[in-house]
Design an enzyme around this catalytic site. Structure first.
Site, mmCIF file in Angstrom:
data_model
loop_
_atom_site.group_PDB
_atom_site.id
_atom_site.type_symbol
_atom_site.label_atom_id
_atom_site.label_comp_id
_atom_site.label_asym_id
_atom_site.label_seq_id
_atom_site.Cartn_x
_atom_site.Cartn_y
_atom_site.Cartn_z
ATOM 1 N N THR A 116 6.366 4.160 4.197
ATOM 2 C CA THR A 116 8.045 4.703 3.499
ATOM 3 C C THR A 116 8.622 6.031 3.840
ATOM 4 O O THR A 116 7.774 6.382 4.257
ATOM 5 C CB THR A 116 7.382 5.281 1.775
ATOM 6 N N ASP A 117 9.876 6.374 3.797
ATOM 7 C CA ASP A 117 10.356 7.998 4.275
ATOM 8 C C ASP A 117 10.096 8.653 3.092
ATOM 9 O O ASP A 117 9.723 10.061 3.578
ATOM 10 C CB ASP A 117 11.517 7.176 4.294
ATOM 11 N N GLU A 118 8.914 8.564 2.372
ATOM 12 C CA GLU A 118 8.881 9.576 1.046
ATOM 13 C C GLU A 118 7.949 9.937 1.109
ATOM 14 O O GLU A 118 8.307 11.359 0.838
ATOM 15 C CB GLU A 118 8.638 9.364 -0.151
ATOM 16 N N TYR B 3 2.455 8.816 -5.353
ATOM 17 C CA TYR B 3 2.556 7.293 -4.636
ATOM 18 C C TYR B 3 3.017 8.368 -2.958
ATOM 19 O O TYR B 3 2.511 7.321 -2.086
ATOM 20 C CB TYR B 3 3.861 6.883 -4.649
ATOM 21 N N LYS C 134 0.602 7.015 0.366
ATOM 22 C CA LYS C 134 0.488 6.068 1.391
ATOM 23 C C LYS C 134 1.048 7.670 2.762
ATOM 24 O O LYS C 134 0.575 6.894 3.823
ATOM 25 C CB LYS C 134 2.326 6.242 1.860
HETATM 26 P P1 NAD Z 1 5.657 -4.833 -4.077
HETATM 27 O O1 NAD Z 1 5.577 -3.349 -5.250
HETATM 28 O O2 NAD Z 1 6.792 -5.191 -4.705
HETATM 29 O O3 NAD Z 1 4.389 -5.625 -3.634
HETATM 30 C C1 NAD Z 1 3.286 -5.064 -3.458
HETATM 31 C C2 NAD Z 1 2.205 -6.601 -3.143
HETATM 32 O O4 NAD Z 1 1.367 -5.675 -2.708
HETATM 33 C C3 NAD Z 1 2.477 -7.328 -4.214
HETATM 34 O O5 NAD Z 1 1.850 -8.633 -4.487
HETATM 35 C C4 NAD Z 1 1.310 -6.578 -4.767
HETATM 36 O O6 NAD Z 1 0.375 -7.539 -5.613
HETATM 37 C C5 NAD Z 1 0.125 -6.498 -3.753
HETATM 38 N N1 NAD Z 1 -0.629 -5.732 -4.077
HETATM 39 C C6 NAD Z 1 -1.298 -4.282 -4.649
HETATM 40 N N2 NAD Z 1 -1.959 -4.219 -4.552
HETATM 41 C C7 NAD Z 1 -2.744 -4.699 -4.272
HETATM 42 C C8 NAD Z 1 -4.047 -4.712 -4.091
HETATM 43 N N3 NAD Z 1 -5.321 -3.555 -4.199
HETATM 44 N N4 NAD Z 1 -4.534 -6.420 -2.849
HETATM 45 C C9 NAD Z 1 -3.953 -7.017 -2.793
HETATM 46 N N5 NAD Z 1 -2.524 -6.866 -2.830
HETATM 47 C C10 NAD Z 1 -2.499 -6.054 -3.488
HETATM 48 O O7 NAD Z 1 5.973 -3.741 -2.984
HETATM 49 P P2 NAD Z 1 6.887 -4.358 -1.952
HETATM 50 O O8 NAD Z 1 8.700 -2.698 -2.257
HETATM 51 O O9 NAD Z 1 7.985 -4.834 -1.100
HETATM 52 O O10 NAD Z 1 6.563 -2.328 -0.676
HETATM 53 C C11 NAD Z 1 6.451 -3.642 -0.065
HETATM 54 C C12 NAD Z 1 5.354 -2.482 1.237
HETATM 55 O O11 NAD Z 1 6.560 -1.530 1.841
HETATM 56 C C13 NAD Z 1 4.466 -1.122 0.743
HETATM 57 O O12 NAD Z 1 3.481 -0.410 1.330
HETATM 58 C C14 NAD Z 1 5.677 -0.524 0.438
HETATM 59 O O13 NAD Z 1 4.736 1.210 0.265
HETATM 60 C C15 NAD Z 1 6.188 0.002 1.741
HETATM 61 N N6 NAD Z 1 8.218 0.623 1.801
HETATM 62 C C16 NAD Z 1 8.418 -0.252 0.325
HETATM 63 C C17 NAD Z 1 9.846 0.268 -0.287
HETATM 64 C C18 NAD Z 1 11.260 -0.104 -0.871
HETATM 65 O O14 NAD Z 1 11.578 0.424 -1.073
HETATM 66 N N7 NAD Z 1 10.362 -0.849 -1.701
HETATM 67 C C19 NAD Z 1 10.161 1.225 1.142
HETATM 68 C C20 NAD Z 1 9.845 2.035 2.375
HETATM 69 C C21 NAD Z 1 8.508 1.580 2.223
HETATM 70 P P1 TYD Z 2 13.600 3.748 -7.843
HETATM 71 O O1 TYD Z 2 13.939 2.802 -7.424
HETATM 72 O O2 TYD Z 2 12.537 3.960 -7.958
HETATM 73 O O3 TYD Z 2 13.167 4.506 -5.864
HETATM 74 P P2 TYD Z 2 12.263 6.180 -5.004
HETATM 75 O O4 TYD Z 2 12.342 6.954 -5.910
HETATM 76 O O5 TYD Z 2 10.897 5.480 -4.355
HETATM 77 O O6 TYD Z 2 13.234 6.432 -5.280
HETATM 78 O O7 TYD Z 2 14.379 4.966 -7.745
HETATM 79 C C1 TYD Z 2 15.413 5.274 -7.343
HETATM 80 C C2 TYD Z 2 16.163 6.447 -7.846
HETATM 81 O O8 TYD Z 2 16.721 6.193 -8.964
HETATM 82 C C3 TYD Z 2 15.280 7.695 -8.065
HETATM 83 O O9 TYD Z 2 15.975 9.214 -7.273
HETATM 84 C C4 TYD Z 2 14.727 8.226 -9.323
HETATM 85 C C5 TYD Z 2 16.367 7.181 -9.175
HETATM 86 N N1 TYD Z 2 16.467 6.039 -10.668
HETATM 87 C C6 TYD Z 2 17.048 6.429 -12.704
HETATM 88 O O10 TYD Z 2 17.782 6.872 -12.128
HETATM 89 N N2 TYD Z 2 16.674 6.091 -13.654
HETATM 90 C C7 TYD Z 2 15.937 4.963 -13.414
HETATM 91 O O11 TYD Z 2 15.438 3.946 -14.819
HETATM 92 C C8 TYD Z 2 14.903 4.611 -11.951
HETATM 93 C C9 TYD Z 2 13.853 3.680 -11.546
HETATM 94 C C10 TYD Z 2 15.241 5.541 -10.893
#
Ligand code: NAD
Ligand code: TYD
Length: 350
Positions: free
Chosen positions: A131-133, A156, A160
């Site tokens: 992630t970019d975070e 988180y 990561k």
């Molecule tokens: P998500 O929470 O929707 O899915 C995570 C999946 O991992 C789920 O299916 C869960 O059951 C599985 N999981 C969790 N713990 C596990 C374990 N101990 N063993 C096996 N499986 C396990 O997450 P997402 O949003 O799809 O993110 C996927 C990846 O992409 C993550 O690594 C996240 O850090 C990265 N990512 C997410 C975003 C975003 O905006 N969602 C952006 C950049 C990177």
């Molecule tokens: P989120 O979807 O949790 O992604 P991330 O924190 O990983 O960027 O949140 C996106 C933005 O929205 C973040 O600035 C936090 C804000 N946010 C709210 O204002 N209210 C909410 O209930 C949630 C879940 C997020």
């Protein structure tokens, strides 16, 4: 014939990666390893579950013996590692789960790949999805590049960042053929309604308050999930070992402006008067350590590997809203059971 392990394939992004790879590469066998936590949902994969080149394995990446045996049994050629605990608010409440899955789980996978591939890394690849975070927060100017120093603020993003460091260390120390990408915020179908966009779409539909953290001035850079999956495909196949690629859509939105877009689109599609749902906006206590702004410079990926986003944000939001409105069964499956308890714990006191 290649055998690939995708971890976290029942989650939001993982399910889109599985769908893309299973359909596009019939000569690969794709194994989806997922623990099926609250965020994992096999309903995300009903269209591919019976394909001959797809298998699901339920399991936990934190269990090192299990992971080692799995690698010995299947002799994977490649790994695309997405399994993670992924929600910042949950990490603030319970950091240890993030340490276990995101750090220990990743190191277990690295150890198994290293042991089974031994020193013959020809044709092998360990792709870590991040992630970019990890880069921390930006002020009003500038972008994250691949050279930006790590500065995570939430449990988180710290977990990561830790996993990214281990992946690079296994490359530098043992020569493991790794590649990493760091992507901005994703949106689209199948995202669990704890993240901003699906949470707010669900609440608008149900006339529930929209809990905006702080003043709603934080900025995120939003990318359609299918474009992230396409970037993962390109990087997995074309990126050189040891490299890092930032993925993002140059699509920055201040939260409150984004929320107004969601309200406009939802009111139109639900046949409500324009702006009706604005009354649901409720400013609540800010998230602790809330990063002000994320913005990605993805020019390395665009210039070196030729990837670019396929659609504009307005189109992506229309598709996303349609998907949530047409998939009530999916939403019900995610918002039943423990979800109510989570919601009360997360928002009851704000
Ligand atoms: P998500 O929470 O929707 O899915 C995570 C999946 O991992 C789920 O299916 C869960 O059951 C599985 N999981 C969790 N713990 C596990 C374990 N101990 N063993 C096996 N499986 C396990 O997450 P997402 O949003 O799809 O993110 C996927 C990846 O992409 C993550 O690594 C996240 O850090 C990265 N990512 C997410 C975003 C975003 O905006 N969602 C952006 C950049 C990177
Ligand atoms: P989120 O979807 O949790 O992604 P991330 O924190 O990983 O960027 O949140 C996106 C933005 O929205 C973040 O600035 C936090 C804000 N946010 C709210 O204002 N209210 C909410 O209930 C949630 C879940 C997020």
């Amino acid at each position: 014939m290649k055998t690939l392990l995708v971890t976290g394939g029942a989650g939001f992004i993982g399910s889109h990666v599985i769908r893309l790879f299973v359909n596009k590469y019939p000569d690969y066998h794709i194994f989806n390893l997922d623990k099926l936590t609250y965020a994992g949902n096999l309903l995300n994969l009903t269209d591919v579950e019976n394909k001959p080149n797809y298998s699901f394995i339920k399991g936990d990446i934190v269990d090192g013996d299990f992971i080692m045996n799995l690698f010995k049994e299947h002799q994977f050629d490649g790994v695309i590692h997405l399994a993670a605990e992924s929600h910042v608010d949950r990490s603030i409440e319970n950091p240890m789960e993030f340490v276990m899955t995101n750090v220990i789980g990743t190191v277990n996978l690295l150890n198994a790949a290293k042991a089974v591939w031994k020193d013959n890394f020809e044709g092998k690849r360990f792709y870590h999805v991040s992630t970019d975070e990890v880069y921390g927060a930006l002020g009003n100017e500038g972008f994250f590049t691949e050279e930006t120093a790590y500065d995570p603020h939430s449990p988180y993003s710290a977990s990561k960042a830790g996993s990214d460091h281990f992946v690079r260390a296994y490359h530098d120390t043992y020569g493991l053929p790794v590649i990493i990408s760091n992507c901005s915020n994703n949106y689209g179908p199948n995202q669990f309604p704890e993240k901003l966009i699906p949470l707010f779409l669900n609440n608008i539909r149900n006339n529930q308050p929209l809990p905006v953290y702080g003043k709603g001035e934080n900025v995120r850079d939003w990318l359609y999930v299918i474009d992230h999956a396409a970037a993962i495909d390109v990087i997995f196949h074309k990126g050189p070992d040891g490299e890092t690629y930032n993925i993002g859509g140059h699509n920055e939105w201040k939260n409150i402006d984004l929320i107004k877009v969601l309200i406009n689109v939802m009111d139109r599609k639900l046949g409500r008067e324009p702006g009706t749902s604005e009354k649901l906006i409720t400013y609540v206590t800010d998230r602790a350590g809330h990063d002000l702004r994320y913005a990605i410079d993805s020019s390395k990926l665009q210039n070196e590997l030729g990837w670019k986003p396929s659609l504009q944000f307005e189109e992506g939001i229309e598709k996303t809203v349609d998907w949530y409105l047409n998939n009530q069964e999916w939403l019900d499956s995610t918002t039943s059971g423990d979800y109510q308890k989570y919601y009360e714990e997360m928002y009851g006191h704000r």
